[in-house]
Design a protein around this motif. Structure first.
Motif, mmCIF file in Angstrom:
data_model
loop_
_atom_site.group_PDB
_atom_site.id
_atom_site.type_symbol
_atom_site.label_atom_id
_atom_site.label_comp_id
_atom_site.label_asym_id
_atom_site.label_seq_id
_atom_site.Cartn_x
_atom_site.Cartn_y
_atom_site.Cartn_z
ATOM 1 N N PHE A 93 14.673 -39.112 36.200
ATOM 2 C CA PHE A 93 13.298 -39.463 36.554
ATOM 3 C C PHE A 93 13.181 -39.780 38.045
ATOM 4 O O PHE A 93 12.284 -39.274 38.735
ATOM 5 N N LEU A 94 14.096 -40.595 38.559
ATOM 6 C CA LEU A 94 14.057 -40.956 39.972
ATOM 7 C C LEU A 94 14.398 -39.771 40.867
ATOM 8 O O LEU A 94 13.850 -39.643 41.969
ATOM 9 N N LEU A 95 15.285 -38.905 40.400
ATOM 10 C CA LEU A 95 15.640 -37.729 41.194
ATOM 11 C C LEU A 95 14.438 -36.820 41.390
ATOM 12 O O LEU A 95 14.212 -36.292 42.488
ATOM 13 N N VAL A 96 13.634 -36.653 40.339
ATOM 14 C CA VAL A 96 12.411 -35.855 40.472
ATOM 15 C C VAL A 96 11.474 -36.487 41.496
ATOM 16 O O VAL A 96 10.899 -35.798 42.343
ATOM 17 N N ALA A 97 11.327 -37.814 41.422
ATOM 18 C CA ALA A 97 10.441 -38.509 42.366
ATOM 19 C C ALA A 97 10.951 -38.394 43.800
ATOM 20 O O ALA A 97 10.156 -38.333 44.745
ATOM 21 N N ILE A 98 12.267 -38.363 43.972
ATOM 22 C CA ILE A 98 12.839 -38.248 45.323
ATOM 23 C C ILE A 98 12.656 -36.844 45.877
ATOM 24 O O ILE A 98 12.308 -36.657 47.055
ATOM 25 N N LEU A 99 12.869 -35.829 45.034
ATOM 26 C CA LEU A 99 12.855 -34.448 45.512
ATOM 27 C C LEU A 99 11.448 -33.884 45.661
ATOM 28 O O LEU A 99 11.232 -32.995 46.496
ATOM 29 N N PHE A 100 10.503 -34.382 44.876
ATOM 30 C CA PHE A 100 9.170 -33.781 44.895
ATOM 31 C C PHE A 100 8.504 -33.840 46.266
ATOM 32 O O PHE A 100 7.911 -32.837 46.694
ATOM 33 N N PRO A 101 8.542 -34.973 46.981
ATOM 34 C CA PRO A 101 7.920 -34.973 48.316
ATOM 35 C C PRO A 101 8.510 -33.939 49.253
ATOM 36 O O PRO A 101 7.813 -33.423 50.131
ATOM 37 N N PHE A 102 9.801 -33.622 49.105
ATOM 38 C CA PHE A 102 10.394 -32.585 49.945
ATOM 39 C C PHE A 102 9.801 -31.214 49.623
ATOM 40 O O PHE A 102 9.721 -30.344 50.483
ATOM 41 N N ALA A 103 9.399 -31.016 48.359
ATOM 42 C CA ALA A 103 8.866 -29.717 47.945
ATOM 43 C C ALA A 103 7.440 -29.501 48.440
ATOM 44 O O ALA A 103 7.070 -28.379 48.800
ATOM 45 N N VAL A 104 6.609 -30.549 48.450
ATOM 46 C CA VAL A 104 5.195 -30.379 48.807
ATOM 47 C C VAL A 104 4.891 -30.828 50.230
ATOM 48 O O VAL A 104 3.785 -30.615 50.716
ATOM 49 N N GLY A 105 5.861 -31.450 50.897
ATOM 50 C CA GLY A 105 5.631 -31.895 52.262
ATOM 51 C C GLY A 105 5.177 -33.346 52.337
ATOM 52 O O GLY A 105 4.894 -33.973 51.305
ATOM 53 N N PRO A 106 5.093 -33.880 53.537
ATOM 54 C CA PRO A 106 4.800 -35.310 53.703
ATOM 55 C C PRO A 106 3.321 -35.670 53.711
ATOM 56 O O PRO A 106 2.937 -36.686 54.273
ATOM 57 N N ASP A 107 2.471 -34.845 53.141
ATOM 58 C CA ASP A 107 1.024 -35.104 53.113
ATOM 59 C C ASP A 107 0.745 -36.273 52.164
ATOM 60 O O ASP A 107 0.767 -36.117 50.946
ATOM 61 N N ALA A 108 0.469 -37.443 52.733
ATOM 62 C CA ALA A 108 0.288 -38.641 51.917
ATOM 63 C C ALA A 108 -0.920 -38.511 50.991
ATOM 64 O O ALA A 108 -0.888 -38.969 49.843
ATOM 65 N N ALA A 109 -2.003 -37.892 51.475
ATOM 66 C CA ALA A 109 -3.202 -37.743 50.645
ATOM 67 C C ALA A 109 -2.910 -36.855 49.433
ATOM 68 O O ALA A 109 -3.337 -37.156 48.313
ATOM 69 N N ARG A 113 -2.808 -37.870 45.334
ATOM 70 C CA ARG A 113 -3.633 -37.242 44.310
ATOM 71 C C ARG A 113 -2.803 -36.747 43.130
ATOM 72 O O ARG A 113 -3.228 -36.836 41.982
ATOM 73 N N ILE A 114 -1.628 -36.220 43.411
ATOM 74 C CA ILE A 114 -0.844 -35.589 42.337
ATOM 75 C C ILE A 114 0.330 -36.445 41.882
ATOM 76 O O ILE A 114 1.033 -36.081 40.932
ATOM 77 N N GLY A 115 0.541 -37.599 42.531
ATOM 78 C CA GLY A 115 1.706 -38.421 42.208
ATOM 79 C C GLY A 115 1.737 -38.902 40.774
ATOM 80 O O GLY A 115 2.801 -38.934 40.141
ATOM 81 N N GLY A 116 0.565 -39.265 40.229
ATOM 82 C CA GLY A 116 0.527 -39.726 38.847
ATOM 83 C C GLY A 116 0.965 -38.638 37.875
ATOM 84 O O GLY A 116 1.718 -38.895 36.922
ATOM 85 N N GLY A 117 0.526 -37.416 38.126
ATOM 86 C CA GLY A 117 0.940 -36.298 37.287
ATOM 87 C C GLY A 117 2.424 -36.016 37.385
ATOM 88 O O GLY A 117 3.078 -35.686 36.389
#
Length: 208
Positions: free
Chosen positions: A25-41, A45-49
Motif C-alpha cells: 500500500f505504501l509503495l503504491v503511494a510512494i511511486l504514484f507521484p513519480f508517475a504523474v509528476g509533482p502537480d500538487a493540484a 484531486r486523484i489522491g483519494g482514488g
C-alpha cells in the motif's frame, strides 16, 4: 468465537504475514507521484482514488491464505466434526482479517496522504470511507479466499474473482458527499452479512 479470532490474528501476524499488504500500500503511494509528476493540484484531486485502489489491492494479497491452510491442515474438518457452525468460523475469520489489516491500513493512509499532498479535509473523508469500506473489503477477501482454496494459481484466480465485485466499494469510496458514504456503508454491510454464509458453503464444499 473470541479464541478463533485470536488464533487467526496470531497466525496472520506470525512472520510478518500482514506487513506485506501495508508495505505494498505504501509503495503504491510512494511511486504514484513519480508517475504523474509533482502537480500538487492533480495529486490532490486523484489522491483519494489512488489510496482506495491501493487499499483494494492490499486487501487482495492475503486472500489465498485466509482459508486454504485450515482446509489443508484439517482444521475445518475438526470444526465440522464437533458441530461448530462453519458460518460462525467464517465470521471469526472475517473479524480477525479486518482487525489484522484495516487499522494498520488506516494508519498508513496518513503517511500516504502526506506523500500525495492531500488536504486535511480529504484525508478525513478518505479515512471515514475506509472505516466504512474496509469491512466490505475484508468480507470479499475472505469469501474469495474460500472459493479459490485448493485451486492451482489461486492468487491470480482470486484477483479475477474479487476485483470486479469490489468495483461498487471503489466507486462509492471515492465519491463525494454524504450520499456516497451512505451507499458505501450499505454495500459494505451487505458484503459483511453475506460473506460468512458464502465462505461456510465454500468450506463445506472443500470438505467433500
Amino acid at each position: 468465537m473470541l479464541p478463533l479470532v485470536a488464533r487467526d490474528l496470531r497466525r496472520a501476524w506470525a512472520g510478518g504475514g500482514l506487513l506485506w499488504p501495508i508495505a505494498f500500500f505504501l509503495l503504491v503511494a510512494i511511486l504514484f507521484p513519480f508517475a504523474v509528476g509533482p502537480d500538487a493540484a492533480l495529486l490532490g484531486r486523484i489522491g483519494g482514488g489512488v489510496i482506495w485502489a491501493a487499499a483494494l489491492l492490499a486487501a487482495l494479497l492475503p486472500a489465498e491464505r485466509l482459508v486454504a491452510p485450515d482446509l489443508e491442515g484439517g482444521v475445518i474438518d475438526q470444526f465440522a466434526v464437533r458441530d461448530v457452525p462453519l458460518a460462525l468460523v467464517a465470521a471469526a475469520k472475517l473479524a480477525a482479517h479486518w482487525l489484522g489489516f484495516a487499522p494498520a491500513l488506516m494508519l498508513a493512509t496518513v503517511v500516504a496522504a502526506a506523500l500525495l499532498d492531500l488536504s486535511a479535509a480529504t484525508l478525513m473523508r478518505v479515512e471515514l470511507g475506509l472505516l466504512l469500506g474496509t469491512p466490505g473489503l475484508a468480507a470479499l477477501g475472505l469469501a474469495t479466499g474460500a472459493l479459490v482454496a485448493g485451486l492451482r494459481g489461486a492468487g491470480a484466480i482470486a484477483g479475477l474473482v474479487m476485483l470486479p465485485l469490489a468495483v461498487p466499494l471503489l466507486i462509492f469510496g471515492t465519491g463525494e458527499g454524504a450520499g456516497a458514504l451512505k451507499l458505501l456503508g450499505a454495500t459494505s454491510l451487505l458484503l459483511v452479512a453475506g460473506a460468512p454464509f458464502v465462505t461456510a458453503a465454500a468450506m463445506r464444499a472443500g470438505l467433500d
